[in-house]
Design a protein around this motif. Structure first.
Motif, short mmCIF file in Angstrom:
data_model
loop_
_atom_site.label_atom_id
_atom_site.label_comp_id
_atom_site.label_asym_id
_atom_site.label_seq_id
_atom_site.Cartn_x
_atom_site.Cartn_y
_atom_site.Cartn_z
N TYR A 99 5.75 5.67 -2.85
CA TYR A 99 6.93 5.75 -2.01
C TYR A 99 7.81 4.54 -2.27
N THR A 100 8.71 4.65 -3.25
CA THR A 100 9.55 3.51 -3.57
C THR A 100 10.99 3.70 -3.12
N LYS A 101 11.44 4.94 -3.05
CA LYS A 101 12.82 5.20 -2.63
C LYS A 101 12.83 6.27 -1.55
N MET A 102 13.80 6.18 -0.68
CA MET A 102 13.94 7.17 0.39
C MET A 102 15.18 8.01 0.11
N ARG A 103 14.99 9.31 0.17
CA ARG A 103 16.12 10.21 0.02
C ARG A 103 16.70 10.49 1.41
N VAL A 113 0.84 -1.20 0.00
CA VAL A 113 0.00 0.00 0.00
C VAL A 113 0.87 1.25 0.00
N ILE A 114 1.90 1.25 0.82
CA ILE A 114 2.79 2.42 0.88
C ILE A 114 3.49 2.63 -0.46
N LYS A 115 3.94 1.55 -1.08
CA LYS A 115 4.66 1.68 -2.34
C LYS A 115 3.75 2.05 -3.51
N ARG A 116 2.63 1.38 -3.64
CA ARG A 116 1.78 1.57 -4.82
C ARG A 116 0.82 2.76 -4.71
N GLN A 117 0.14 2.91 -3.59
CA GLN A 117 -0.86 3.96 -3.46
C GLN A 117 -0.24 5.33 -3.26
N PHE A 118 0.88 5.38 -2.54
CA PHE A 118 1.48 6.66 -2.21
C PHE A 118 2.76 6.93 -2.99
#
Length: 58
Positions: free
Chosen positions: A18-22, A11-16
């Motif tokens: 958010y795949t990488k963190m800076r 959910v975090i990756k697809r809906q929002f």
């Protein structure tokens, strides 16, 4: 046990998106991650929350 953890991360990756963190600092990354986890919990519970509110809208 692993299957219970996989869905919130999807959910975090697809809906929002958010795949990488800076690297912006530990405090900022922690705050953003906690916010995303809270939003993913709301996203997964939206159906239950909407039916309790008297409206069913997806």
């Amino acid at each position: 046990m692993r299957a219970k953890v996989e869905h919130p991360f999807r959910v975090i990756k697809r809906q929002f998106g958010y795949t990488k963190m800076r690297f912006r600092g530990l405090v900022k990354n922690t705050a953003q991650l906690v916010t995303l986890i809270a939003l993913s919990n709301l996203w997964m519970a939206r159906r239950h929350l909407l039916t309790n509110a008297g409206e069913v809208r997806l």
